[in-house]
Design an enzyme around this catalytic site. Structure first.
Site, PDB file in Angstrom:
ATOM      1  N   GLU A 199     -11.571   3.938  -5.032  1.00  0.00           N
ATOM      2  CA  GLU A 199     -11.824   2.498  -4.923  1.00  0.00           C
ATOM      3  C   GLU A 199     -12.237   1.911  -6.260  1.00  0.00           C
ATOM      4  O   GLU A 199     -13.002   2.499  -7.008  1.00  0.00           O
ATOM      5  CB  GLU A 199     -12.930   2.230  -3.901  1.00  0.00           C
ATOM      6  CG  GLU A 199     -12.516   2.459  -2.473  1.00  0.00           C
ATOM      7  CD  GLU A 199     -11.505   1.445  -1.962  1.00  0.00           C
ATOM      8  OE1 GLU A 199     -11.378   0.347  -2.551  1.00  0.00           O
ATOM      9  OE2 GLU A 199     -10.843   1.758  -0.971  1.00  0.00           O
ATOM     10  N   ARG A 226       0.879  -1.166   0.000  1.00  0.00           N
ATOM     11  CA  ARG A 226       0.000   0.000   0.000  1.00  0.00           C
ATOM     12  C   ARG A 226       0.912   1.211   0.000  1.00  0.00           C
ATOM     13  O   ARG A 226       1.865   1.285   0.776  1.00  0.00           O
ATOM     14  CB  ARG A 226      -0.891   0.019   1.242  1.00  0.00           C
ATOM     15  CG  ARG A 226      -1.773   1.252   1.297  1.00  0.00           C
ATOM     16  CD  ARG A 226      -2.664   1.247   2.542  1.00  0.00           C
ATOM     17  NE  ARG A 226      -3.317   2.506   2.691  1.00  0.00           N
ATOM     18  CZ  ARG A 226      -4.511   2.809   2.207  1.00  0.00           C
ATOM     19  NH1 ARG A 226      -5.191   1.904   1.559  1.00  0.00           N
ATOM     20  NH2 ARG A 226      -5.021   4.008   2.382  1.00  0.00           N
ATOM     21  N   ARG A 282      -0.340  -5.787   4.400  1.00  0.00           N
ATOM     22  CA  ARG A 282       0.370  -5.109   3.312  1.00  0.00           C
ATOM     23  C   ARG A 282       1.505  -4.258   3.870  1.00  0.00           C
ATOM     24  O   ARG A 282       1.379  -3.675   4.940  1.00  0.00           O
ATOM     25  CB  ARG A 282      -0.586  -4.198   2.532  1.00  0.00           C
ATOM     26  CG  ARG A 282      -1.720  -4.932   1.863  1.00  0.00           C
ATOM     27  CD  ARG A 282      -2.690  -3.988   1.213  1.00  0.00           C
ATOM     28  NE  ARG A 282      -3.359  -3.168   2.225  1.00  0.00           N
ATOM     29  CZ  ARG A 282      -4.429  -2.415   2.001  1.00  0.00           C
ATOM     30  NH1 ARG A 282      -4.945  -2.341   0.798  1.00  0.00           N
ATOM     31  NH2 ARG A 282      -4.981  -1.717   2.971  1.00  0.00           N
TER      32      ARG A 282
END
Length: 139
Positions: free
Chosen positions: A16, A8, A57
């Protein structure tokens, strides 16, 4: 080590993309995804990672071969927000605010359309409403 890991980008949040029929995407979601792919696909990059998020992540800055940082390029091009979620607690690079303001003023990327909704608001207002069986005009 030949291992793939999820990343990320630190300090930013992009629109999104759709996550199946249960979670619709935002306008410019696919364009933002493609802009990032155009920056990093097929390149060997040295990332600067800070921590892991709740999904495992790596949270990283992504320096590019030309000396720029992908995180900044995305915001400057109107393809992501400076991450102000939680009062800015995820914003490691405060200069992203200036880059976002410039992109907004120039109406770049997602700022071409009026009424852009920050992804952290979208996730809360749209996806949470759908999970509870309610409809909302934001989706």
């Amino acid at each position: 080590g030949g291992k793939q890991e999820r990343v990320r980008l630190a300090s930013i949040d992009a629109t999104e993309t759709s996550h199946g029929s249960q979670r619709p995407g935002q306008p410019y979601g696919q364009a933002c995804r493609q802009a990032l792919a155009d920056l990093v696909a097929g390149r060997t990059l040295q990332l600067r990672c800070y921590e892991h998020d709740q999904y495992g992540r790596n949270i990283c800055d992504v320096p590019l071969p030309d000396g720029q940082v992908a995180n900044r390029v995305m915001v400057a091009g109107g393809m992501a927000w400076a991450n102000e979620q939680g009062g800015g607690k995820y914003l490691r690079d405060p200069d992203l605010r200036r880059l976002e303001k410039q992109a907004r003023q120039a109406r770049l990327g997602l700022w071409q359309r009026p009424g852009a909704v920050a992804p952290w608001e979208w996730r809360w207002k749209c996806w949470k409403a759908l999970e509870t069986g309610h409809s909302t005009p934001i989706c």
